[in-house]
Write a protein that holds these residues in place. Structure first.
Motif, short mmCIF file in Angstrom:
data_model
loop_
_atom_site.label_atom_id
_atom_site.label_comp_id
_atom_site.label_asym_id
_atom_site.label_seq_id
_atom_site.Cartn_x
_atom_site.Cartn_y
_atom_site.Cartn_z
N GLN A 23 0.84 -1.19 0.00
CA GLN A 23 0.00 0.00 0.00
C GLN A 23 0.88 1.24 0.00
OE1 GLN A 23 -3.01 0.18 3.02
NE2 GLN A 23 -4.03 1.91 2.01
N ALA A 24 0.85 1.98 -1.10
CA ALA A 24 1.71 3.16 -1.22
C ALA A 24 1.02 4.43 -0.75
CB ALA A 24 2.17 3.31 -2.67
N LEU A 25 -0.31 4.47 -0.80
CA LEU A 25 -1.05 5.64 -0.32
C LEU A 25 -2.15 5.17 0.62
CD1 LEU A 25 -1.46 7.75 -3.59
CD2 LEU A 25 0.17 8.13 -1.74
N GLY A 42 8.23 15.69 1.20
CA GLY A 42 8.27 14.50 2.03
C GLY A 42 9.49 13.68 1.67
N PRO A 43 9.89 12.78 2.56
CA PRO A 43 11.10 12.00 2.32
C PRO A 43 10.94 11.05 1.14
CG PRO A 43 9.99 11.25 4.31
CD PRO A 43 9.28 12.48 3.88
N SER A 44 12.05 10.56 0.65
CA SER A 44 12.04 9.66 -0.50
C SER A 44 11.19 8.43 -0.21
CB SER A 44 13.48 9.25 -0.78
OG SER A 44 13.60 8.87 -2.11
N GLY A 45 10.38 8.06 -1.18
CA GLY A 45 9.59 6.85 -1.03
C GLY A 45 8.29 7.03 -0.28
N CYS A 46 7.91 8.28 0.06
CA CYS A 46 6.70 8.47 0.86
C CYS A 46 5.45 8.49 -0.01
CB CYS A 46 6.78 9.76 1.66
SG CYS A 46 6.71 11.23 0.64
N GLY A 47 5.61 8.48 -1.34
CA GLY A 47 4.44 8.37 -2.21
C GLY A 47 4.06 9.65 -2.94
N LYS A 48 4.98 10.61 -3.01
CA LYS A 48 4.67 11.86 -3.69
C LYS A 48 4.40 11.63 -5.17
CE LYS A 48 8.73 13.58 -2.64
NZ LYS A 48 9.32 12.44 -1.93
N ARG A 61 -0.22 2.44 -15.94
CA ARG A 61 0.53 1.67 -16.92
C ARG A 61 1.32 0.55 -16.28
NH1 ARG A 61 5.92 3.86 -18.22
NH2 ARG A 61 5.58 2.55 -20.03
N TYR A 62 1.59 0.64 -14.98
CA TYR A 62 2.13 -0.53 -14.30
C TYR A 62 0.93 -1.39 -13.95
CZ TYR A 62 5.67 3.03 -13.53
OH TYR A 62 6.55 4.04 -13.71
N GLY A 63 0.78 -2.52 -14.60
CA GLY A 63 -0.45 -3.29 -14.50
C GLY A 63 -0.90 -3.66 -13.10
N ASN A 64 -0.05 -3.53 -12.06
CA ASN A 64 -0.40 -4.07 -10.75
C ASN A 64 -1.02 -3.05 -9.80
OD1 ASN A 64 1.83 -2.52 -10.45
ND2 ASN A 64 2.93 -3.93 -9.11
N VAL A 65 -1.58 -1.97 -10.33
CA VAL A 65 -2.08 -0.90 -9.46
C VAL A 65 -3.57 -1.08 -9.16
CG1 VAL A 65 -2.50 1.58 -9.32
CG2 VAL A 65 -0.37 0.72 -10.27
N THR A 211 8.61 18.27 -4.90
CA THR A 211 10.01 18.70 -4.84
C THR A 211 10.69 18.16 -3.59
OG1 THR A 211 11.49 20.60 -4.72
CG2 THR A 211 9.29 20.90 -3.80
N HIS A 212 11.99 17.94 -3.74
CA HIS A 212 12.81 17.54 -2.61
C HIS A 212 13.49 18.74 -1.98
CE1 HIS A 212 13.34 13.04 -3.30
NE2 HIS A 212 12.98 13.23 -2.07
N ASN A 213 13.35 19.84 -2.71
CA ASN A 213 14.10 21.02 -2.36
C ASN A 213 13.18 21.95 -1.59
OD1 ASN A 213 15.16 23.60 -2.45
ND2 ASN A 213 16.15 23.27 -4.43
N1 LIG Z 1 5.69 0.68 -10.01
C1 LIG Z 1 5.85 0.40 -8.71
N2 LIG Z 1 5.70 -0.87 -8.28
C2 LIG Z 1 5.83 -1.19 -6.97
N3 LIG Z 1 6.14 -0.31 -6.01
C3 LIG Z 1 6.31 0.99 -6.36
C4 LIG Z 1 6.18 1.39 -7.73
N4 LIG Z 1 6.40 2.72 -7.79
C5 LIG Z 1 6.66 3.12 -6.53
N5 LIG Z 1 6.60 2.09 -5.67
C6 LIG Z 1 6.79 2.16 -4.22
O1 LIG Z 1 5.83 3.04 -3.70
C7 LIG Z 1 6.39 3.89 -2.72
C8 LIG Z 1 6.19 5.31 -3.09
O2 LIG Z 1 6.93 5.58 -4.26
P1 LIG Z 1 6.98 7.01 -4.92
O3 LIG Z 1 7.77 6.89 -6.15
O4 LIG Z 1 5.60 7.53 -5.05
O5 LIG Z 1 7.76 7.84 -3.82
P2 LIG Z 1 8.31 9.33 -3.90
O6 LIG Z 1 7.80 10.01 -2.68
O7 LIG Z 1 8.01 9.93 -5.20
O8 LIG Z 1 9.85 9.09 -3.73
P3 LIG Z 1 11.07 9.93 -4.36
O9 LIG Z 1 11.16 11.16 -3.53
O10 LIG Z 1 12.24 9.04 -4.18
O11 LIG Z 1 10.75 10.20 -5.78
C9 LIG Z 1 7.87 3.50 -2.62
O12 LIG Z 1 8.02 2.65 -1.49
C10 LIG Z 1 8.14 2.74 -3.88
O13 LIG Z 1 9.09 1.73 -3.65
#
Ligand SMILES: Nc1ncnc2c1ncn2[C@@H]1O[C@H](COP(=O)(O)OP(=O)(O)OP(=O)(O)O)[C@@H](O)[C@H]1O
Ligand SMILES: [Mg+2]
Lengths: 259, 295
Positions: A23-25, A42-48, A61-65, A211-213
């Motif tokens: 669950q990403a969001l 937000g920090p890297s990987g938080c779902g932005k 386009r990623y079929g698993n969503v 943005t990260h900045n």
């Molecule tokens: N296509 C995907 N398939 C599976 N997991 C994914 C996919 N895209 C992103 N994720 C996961 O979902 C979470 C959120 O990813 P997302 O790319 O939205 O983060 P982000 O906040 O944009 O990070 P960043 O600042 O590094 O760009 C991460 O844990 C990532 O590993």
């Protein structure tokens, strides 16, 4: 209340998104105001990126969503089964992290959107020429590029490429423009130029920028959203977030303790 | 030790080149007497259609009909294989899920692993009857039969190289186009085909090379009649005629000729001709592929 509802462009209710089992969001609810720039930090990987891409459904386009909840843009639930994706993407444009003009001429890049959304016969040459000039003027590239419209877009400098990627959305008259770290591939000058451009576009378009900045978020946005682990932690006026955040986690992030 | 290994590897690399030249040299050598003798008329060889190499009184060596045989079977085969191959490659690389993709790739590789004599056998039996039934033709061993068999044989090459070419299209192009709202079909013809066109062209050329060089299957499937399947009456091209190709001629006749005889040498000249055709096709394909990399 009704006055407020009118000025909202995007309303998200209890929106969750899964990549497969992950669950990403988590139950995201947001109101994004019309005609302003909202930043997403937000920090890297938080779902932005995930949240941003959900707004014009390019994530699919990623079929698993899979998703649940509602996203209303200009009064329409874009997650409905009968939504036309080309139409949605026409009104909700996106700019990617790395500039990605298509390997065709500058001119063709800008009219690409018009071509795919109209009948071939409906487009006269003068109409296309005008669209190109208007779009390039709006992103302040016209003077630099007007004599080389036939050149390959991929041969431009990165800054020009990214501006071109913004310009190619404009002939479609989008309401919302999504930008995913649009300056991360650019140098200081390029970043400044794109930020100025965004400031000029606000008002006419509703802009959402990841943005990260944090300095950038402060410079360009009127409102700011802080996310953590797939959840919205805080959403407020930008100065509010940076001067007197309410949530302890926001404070820690802004002070640079993680991310 | 290092030196020895390096030497061995170098020999391996060079030997490939040596073999190619050696083969060309051998083929040329075997046909040399005829080629340099004043009697041999290259013009007549290429542009007359009388192929009576074994005639006692008046042997004639015109390969026009054989060229027409090769050309007709190849062209028709490509007319079938190119749309199918490109379509399959597009489907595999863009439209199907990863599990189905793996399955399809394995199946296509299996198709490539079927020996050509087995294809020939299919042509001789199943296709033969099918064509007789469907078209009411007196015999099913025809251009059409050979072309279908050859199409099936060259589809795997076309698919796998096209798929590579499509895979090489950067994902950022796809995202750009999706972001602007392309439909799937627009994605294919506005983004993928133009971006991958060199690779796709190379795929087609290698498919042609495969088809021109194929021997056993066409020998069995095309009826072995020295005949030009084109004429002045509509529809000008007659896919239900039997023909014979350059390759099939060599394969069928070389064993029966006396070494060094005129007939024997002519067959080697036919070999040179074939070699030149496939060499030209493959070289073009190579240059086209190089063109992709330089961009
Ligand atoms: N296509 C995907 N398939 C599976 N997991 C994914 C996919 N895209 C992103 N994720 C996961 O979902 C979470 C959120 O990813 P997302 O790319 O939205 O983060 P982000 O906040 O944009 O990070 P960043 O600042 O590094 O760009 C991460 O844990 C990532 O590993
Ligand atoms: Mg991101």
């Amino acid at each position: 209340m009704s006055e407020k509802a009118e000025s909202l462009c995007v309303t998200i209710r209890d929106f969750s998104l899964w990549y497969g089992d992950f669950q990403a969001l988590q139950n995201v609810s947001l109101d994004i105001r019309d005609g302003i720039i909202t930043s997403l930090i937000g920090p890297s990987g938080c779902g932005k990126t995930t949240l941003l891409r959900s707004l014009n459904r390019v994530n699919e386009r990623y079929g698993n969503v899979t998703t649940s909840g509602d996203i209303h843009i200009l009064g329409k639930n874009i997650l409905d089964a009968d939504v036309s994706l080309p139409e949605l993407r026409k009104s909700v444009g996106i700019v990617f992290q790395r500039p990605n003009p298509l390997p065709i001429s500058i001119y063709e890049n800008i009219v690409f959107g018009l071509r795919i959304h109209s009948e071939r016969r409906a487009l006269g040459k003068s109409q296309l020429d005008e669209a190109v000039e208007t779009a390039l003027r709006e992103v302040r590239l016209w003077d630099d590029l007007k004599d080389k419209l036939k050149e390959r877009a991929t041969s431009l400098q990165l800054e020009q490429q990214q501006k071109l990627c913004i310009a190619r959305l404009l002939p479609l008259k989008p309401k919302v423009i999504l930008m995913d770290e649009p300056c991360s591939a650019l140098d200081v000058d390029g970043t400044r130029a794109v930020e100025e451009l965004m400031a000029g576009m606000a008002g006419e378009y509703t802009i959402l920028i990841v943005t990260h900045n944090m300095a950038q978020a402060r410079r360009v946005s009127q409102e700011c959203i802080f996310m953590l682990l797939g959840e919205i932690v805080e959403h407020d006026r930008t100065e509010q977030i940076f001067i007197s955040p309410k949530n302890q986690k926001t404070i820690e992030y802004i002070e640079g303790r993680y991310g | 030790m290092e030196k020895v290994i390096e030497f061995i590897i170098r020999v391996c690399g060079i030997s490939a080149v040596i073999f190619v030249f050696a083969i060309f040299g051998f083929v040329f050598w075997e046909g040399r007497e005829l080629l340099i003798s004043g009697e041999f008329n290259f013009w007549k060889f290429l542009f007359t259609k009388e192929w009576y190499p074994a005639s006692e009184s008046n042997p004639r060596f015109g390969v026009l009909a054989l060229i027409a045989g090769t050309a007709s079977v190849t062209v028709l085969a490509m007319a079938i294989a190119v749309p199918f191959g490109l379509g399959a490659a597009i489907y595999i690389s863009e439209f199907c899920g990863s599990r189905l993709r793996e399955a399809l790739k394995v199946i296509i590789e299996l198709l490539a692993a079927i020996p050509s004599v087995v294809w020939g056998f299919i042509g001789l039996t199943i296709m033969n009857e099918l064509i007789m039934k469907l078209f009411g033709a007196p015999i099913g061993l025809t251009v059409l039969n050979g072309a279908i068999i050859l199409a099936l044989m060259s589809v795997p090459i076309i698919v796998s190289i096209s798929e590579d070419a499509l895979k090489a299209v950067p994902d950022s192009y796809r995202e750009a186009a999706i972001g602007l709202g392309v439909t799937r079909w627009q994605m294919v013809y506005k983004v993928l085909l133009p971006s991958a066109k060199n690779g796709l062209l190379a795929a087609v050329l290698l498919g042609i090379g495969r088809a021109v060089g194929e021997t056993m299957a066409v020998l069995m499937a095309t009826g072995h009649a020295v005949h030009i399947p084109f004429d002045g009456t509509p529809p000008f091209f007659h896919p239900l005629d039997s023909v014979r190709t350059l390759t099939a001629t060599i394969a069928a006749e070389l064993g029966e000729t006396a070494r060094g005889s005129e007939h024997y040498q002519v067959l080697f000249v036919v070999g040179i001709l074939l070699f030149s055709i496939t060499f030209a096709v493959n070289l073009t394909a190579d240059l086209v592929v190089k063109g992709i990399r330089d961009k």
